[in-house]
Design a protein around this motif. Structure first.
Motif, PDB file in Angstrom:
ATOM      1  N   LYS A   1       0.879  -1.303   0.029  1.00 55.23           N
ATOM      2  CA  LYS A   1      -0.057   0.037  -0.157  1.00 55.23           C
ATOM      3  C   LYS A   1       0.921   1.296  -0.053  1.00 55.23           C
ATOM      4  N   LEU A   2       2.328   1.192  -0.056  1.00 57.31           N
ATOM      5  CA  LEU A   2       3.099   2.202   0.164  1.00 57.31           C
ATOM      6  C   LEU A   2       4.129   2.041  -1.037  1.00 57.31           C
ATOM      7  N   LEU A   3       3.719   1.366  -2.118  1.00 57.95           N
ATOM      8  CA  LEU A   3       4.690   1.224  -3.244  1.00 57.95           C
ATOM      9  C   LEU A   3       3.709   1.196  -4.600  1.00 57.95           C
ATOM     10  N   PRO A   4       4.575   1.605  -5.686  1.00 61.82           N
ATOM     11  CA  PRO A   4       3.852   1.490  -7.022  1.00 61.82           C
ATOM     12  C   PRO A   4       3.714   0.052  -7.656  1.00 61.82           C
ATOM     13  N   VAL A   5       2.830  -0.822  -7.111  1.00 60.16           N
ATOM     14  CA  VAL A   5       2.681  -2.186  -7.208  1.00 60.16           C
ATOM     15  C   VAL A   5       1.150  -2.325  -7.453  1.00 60.16           C
ATOM     16  N   PRO A   6       0.822  -3.648  -8.328  1.00 61.32           N
ATOM     17  CA  PRO A   6      -0.595  -3.794  -8.430  1.00 61.32           C
ATOM     18  C   PRO A   6      -0.957  -4.346  -7.100  1.00 61.32           C
ATOM     19  N   SER A   7      -2.419  -4.358  -6.826  1.00 55.27           N
ATOM     20  CA  SER A   7      -3.124  -4.569  -5.583  1.00 55.27           C
ATOM     21  C   SER A   7      -2.906  -6.411  -5.383  1.00 55.27           C
ATOM     22  N   ASN A   8      -2.501  -6.885  -6.390  1.00 51.03           N
ATOM     23  CA  ASN A   8      -2.500  -8.501  -6.309  1.00 51.03           C
ATOM     24  C   ASN A   8      -1.017  -8.833  -6.419  1.00 51.03           C
ATOM     25  N   VAL A   9      -0.026  -7.860  -6.195  1.00 51.98           N
ATOM     26  CA  VAL A   9       1.405  -8.159  -6.599  1.00 51.98           C
ATOM     27  C   VAL A   9       1.884  -9.509  -5.799  1.00 51.98           C
ATOM     28  N   GLU A  10       1.367  -9.952  -4.616  1.00 54.66           N
ATOM     29  CA  GLU A  10       1.982 -11.244  -4.183  1.00 54.66           C
ATOM     30  C   GLU A  10       1.563 -12.627  -4.663  1.00 54.66           C
ATOM     31  N   GLU A  11       0.503 -12.557  -5.644  1.00 55.89           N
ATOM     32  CA  GLU A  11      -0.066 -13.542  -6.111  1.00 55.89           C
ATOM     33  C   GLU A  11       0.665 -13.728  -7.564  1.00 55.89           C
ATOM     34  N   ILE A  12       1.629 -12.947  -7.969  1.00 51.97           N
ATOM     35  CA  ILE A  12       2.208 -13.228  -9.135  1.00 51.97           C
ATOM     36  C   ILE A  12       3.683 -13.531  -8.829  1.00 51.97           C
ATOM     37  N   PRO A  13       4.208 -14.724  -9.673  1.00 48.96           N
ATOM     38  CA  PRO A  13       5.417 -15.237  -9.127  1.00 48.96           C
ATOM     39  C   PRO A  13       6.615 -14.244  -9.190  1.00 48.96           C
ATOM     40  N   ASN A  14       7.466 -14.326  -8.106  1.00 51.20           N
ATOM     41  CA  ASN A  14       8.361 -13.261  -7.898  1.00 51.20           C
ATOM     42  C   ASN A  14       9.384 -13.694  -6.990  1.00 51.20           C
ATOM     43  N   THR A  15      10.291 -13.115  -6.666  1.00 50.38           N
ATOM     44  CA  THR A  15      11.515 -13.850  -5.621  1.00 50.38           C
ATOM     45  C   THR A  15      11.082 -13.662  -4.300  1.00 50.38           C
ATOM     46  N   GLU A  16      10.104 -12.685  -4.056  1.00 49.74           N
ATOM     47  CA  GLU A  16       9.530 -12.536  -2.671  1.00 49.74           C
ATOM     48  C   GLU A  16      10.737 -12.170  -1.552  1.00 49.74           C
ATOM     49  N   PRO A  17      11.456 -10.910  -1.966  1.00 54.67           N
ATOM     50  CA  PRO A  17      12.589 -10.277  -1.106  1.00 54.67           C
ATOM     51  C   PRO A  17      11.846  -9.643   0.217  1.00 54.67           C
ATOM     52  N   GLY A  18      12.930  -9.330   1.024  1.00 54.65           N
ATOM     53  CA  GLY A  18      12.586  -8.461   2.256  1.00 54.65           C
ATOM     54  C   GLY A  18      12.491  -9.050   3.537  1.00 54.65           C
ATOM     55  N   CYS A  19      11.769  -8.583   4.591  1.00 58.63           N
ATOM     56  CA  CYS A  19      12.124  -8.888   5.936  1.00 58.63           C
ATOM     57  C   CYS A  19      13.111  -9.666   6.288  1.00 58.63           C
ATOM     58  N   THR A  20      14.170  -8.936   6.081  1.00 58.62           N
ATOM     59  CA  THR A  20      15.558  -9.449   6.454  1.00 58.62           C
ATOM     60  C   THR A  20      16.030  -8.992   7.848  1.00 58.62           C
ATOM     61  N   ARG A  21      16.774  -9.629   8.519  1.00 54.25           N
ATOM     62  CA  ARG A  21      16.877  -9.562  10.020  1.00 54.25           C
ATOM     63  C   ARG A  21      17.459  -8.130  10.163  1.00 54.25           C
ATOM     64  N   LEU A  22      16.932  -7.188  11.390  1.00 59.48           N
ATOM     65  CA  LEU A  22      17.959  -6.405  12.130  1.00 59.48           C
ATOM     66  C   LEU A  22      18.594  -6.853  13.172  1.00 59.48           C
ATOM     67  N   VAL A  23      20.024  -6.773  13.127  1.00 61.73           N
ATOM     68  CA  VAL A  23      20.561  -7.307  14.419  1.00 61.73           C
ATOM     69  C   VAL A  23      20.964  -6.377  15.381  1.00 61.73           C
ATOM     70  N   ARG A  24      20.829  -6.597  16.564  1.00 60.32           N
ATOM     71  CA  ARG A  24      21.537  -5.653  17.626  1.00 60.32           C
ATOM     72  C   ARG A  24      23.104  -6.017  17.611  1.00 60.32           C
ATOM     73  N   ALA A  25      23.947  -5.061  17.253  1.00 62.30           N
ATOM     74  CA  ALA A  25      25.305  -5.284  17.376  1.00 62.30           C
ATOM     75  C   ALA A  25      26.299  -4.734  18.311  1.00 62.30           C
ATOM     76  N   ASP A  26      25.940  -5.478  19.540  1.00 62.48           N
ATOM     77  CA  ASP A  26      26.395  -4.973  20.658  1.00 62.48           C
ATOM     78  C   ASP A  26      27.941  -5.085  20.642  1.00 62.48           C
ATOM     79  N   ARG A  27      28.627  -5.972  20.134  1.00 58.52           N
ATOM     80  CA  ARG A  27      30.030  -6.400  20.113  1.00 58.52           C
ATOM     81  C   ARG A  27      30.665  -5.439  19.062  1.00 58.52           C
ATOM     82  N   LEU A  28      29.991  -4.827  18.006  1.00 55.32           N
ATOM     83  CA  LEU A  28      30.598  -3.834  17.008  1.00 55.32           C
ATOM     84  C   LEU A  28      30.412  -2.573  18.025  1.00 55.32           C
ATOM     85  N   ALA A  29      29.256  -2.476  18.384  1.00 56.14           N
ATOM     86  CA  ALA A  29      29.095  -1.312  19.192  1.00 56.14           C
ATOM     87  C   ALA A  29      30.231  -1.004  20.062  1.00 56.14           C
TER      88      ALA A  29
END
Length: 420
Positions: free
Chosen positions: A71-99
């Motif tokens: 709903k925030l992107l320039p894509v059709p409303s049924n975009v998830e129903e069409i074959p695609n690589t389904e990227p995203g929802c990658t992890r957000l890592v709390r990096a205490d040792r690097l910090a």
């Protein structure tokens, strides 16, 4: 340069909340089309939206990929129903040792190595493909420094499309192989990325059925980078981090991350709060960093000479807009040497167990430099964008890593090596 490419089929397009294109300089508006430069002021075109009401619950109930933000992107409303690589929802890592190593109070790594072809480019290509399908194209194409080549070839294969990918002939072998495996048309060009990009622009004008993701459908493609901002905010409990460090190639990613944060605030999905955006470049290709340091508004092109080839764009299209974004938010842009890039790769691996490509080494090393120079606030919550997997740029490590020793197959020999 030809900015308007014939549309393969004149038909009504359905791109969700996207309503028109608008020029970045003077705000001229025009209908949605596969065009990337305004004929009025010759500035880049961006997608304009009518979002309506978007709630957190709508997003949170969506699929575990970027289409939760459809709903925030320039894509059709049924975009998830069409074959695609389904990227995203990658992890957000709390990096205490690097910090701790960098001297930062709270640090997060947005680790985009987990995407289907192991870089953030899967995001932008998925959005570009969805738009290209609506415009009636049948071939997915691009000029690329490597990661985009992987993403375009894979996305086209998944969609059942042909792909045409142009790369500099000097590209890292790993990125060549991980593009060629999808069996599209991979063409190596004698020249650097800027040469390849000029060629792609000419080809886009000649082949009306080819959707060059970062040329004729660039306005839609670039919107995919907003999903990095959307995910970071959602993963932080629907809030914007105080600081974010973003690598700069064309500069589009940095400007779209900023746009993503702004849209979330405008829609009341997050509380509007100040944040600073920082840019990272390799010294061997640092035209935006140089312009920032010298106080210029114009980015002077350079000839790239760096191991960070995924960032080696000597004439970045969005360079001036990067300067605007960084200055408006109170951030800064720095660059680091190739030796510092490798040190950044090794530091992230040693502290957080994340193996990044050279672009990530640029980000980590630049963050370190910004902290040491006092430009990045060590007490502010900070997110580093790690946009690609280290397996793509193994050559950059050279002989700097390897076995501690080669020993006989005995306990004593191993112990002796460990004690040495």
């Amino acid at each position: 340069m030809t900015a308007v490419v014939p549309t393969p089929s004149r038909r009504t397009v359905e791109l969700g909340p996207a309503v028109e294109l608008v020029s970045k300089e003077e705000g001229h508006r025009q209908p949605l089309a596969p065009e990337f430069v305004s004929q009025h002021d010759f500035s880049p075109l961006e997608v304009a939206y009518d979002f309506g009401r978007v709630r957190r619950e709508d997003i949170e109930s969506g699929p575990r990929n970027i289409w939760r933000y459809k709903k925030l992107l320039p894509v059709p409303s049924n975009v998830e129903e069409i074959p695609n690589t389904e990227p995203g929802c990658t992890r957000l890592v709390r990096a205490d040792r690097l910090a701790k190593e960098l001297g930062v109070r709270r640090l997060w790594i947005k680790d985009d190595t987990g995407n289907p072809t192991h870089s953030f480019k899967d995001r932008v290509v998925a959005v570009a493909l969805a738009a290209a399908r609506e415009f009636g194209f049948d071939t997915l194409a691009c000029p690329s420094t490597g990661n985009l080549a992987n993403a375009v070839a894979a996305a086209a294969a998944r969609a059942g499309w042909q792909s045409v990918v142009l790369i500099p002939s000097s590209l890292e072998r790993a990125k060549v192989l991980t593009t060629a495996v999808y069996d599209g048309a991979l063409i190596a060009v004698d020249g650097n990325y800027d040469d390849v990009n000029r060629l792609a622009t000419e080809l886009a004008a000649e082949h009306e059925n080819w959707a060059f993701v970062n040329v004729n459908v660039r306005p839609y493609y670039s919107e995919g980078s907003k999903t990095l901002a959307f995910e970071v905010a959602e993963q932080l409990g629907w809030r914007i981090p105080e600081q974010v460090v973003v690598p700069i190639a064309s500069g589009s990613q940095l400007t779209k991350v900023d746009k993503g944060f702004q849209e979330l605030a405008q829609l009341d999905l997050v509380e509007a709060s100040p944040y600073r955006v920082f840019g990272a470049q390799a010294s061997g290709c640092s035209p935006v960093s140089a312009a920032f340091r010298d106080g210029h508004d114009v980015v002077r092109p350079v000839r790239p000479d760096t191991i960070a080839r995924s960032l080696a764009i000597g004439n970045p299209a969005d360079g001036p807009y990067v300067l605007d974004t960084v200055r408006r938010t109170g951030g800064a842009i720095e660059d680091v040497s190739d030796d510092e890039v490798v040190d950044g790769i090794r530091l992230l691996a040693r502290t957080e167990g994340i193996f990044t490509e050279t672009a990530g080494g640029v980000t980590v090393a630049t963050a370190k430099k910004l902290i040491e120079s006092g430009q990045l606030d060590p007490d502010a919550e900070t997110v580093l964008l790690i946009t690609g997997d280290g397996l793509k740029t193994l050559d950059a490590l050279g002989d700097r890593v390897g076995p501690k020793a080669t020993v006989r197959p005995s306990v004593e020999a191993v112990q002796s090596a460990l004690d040495a």
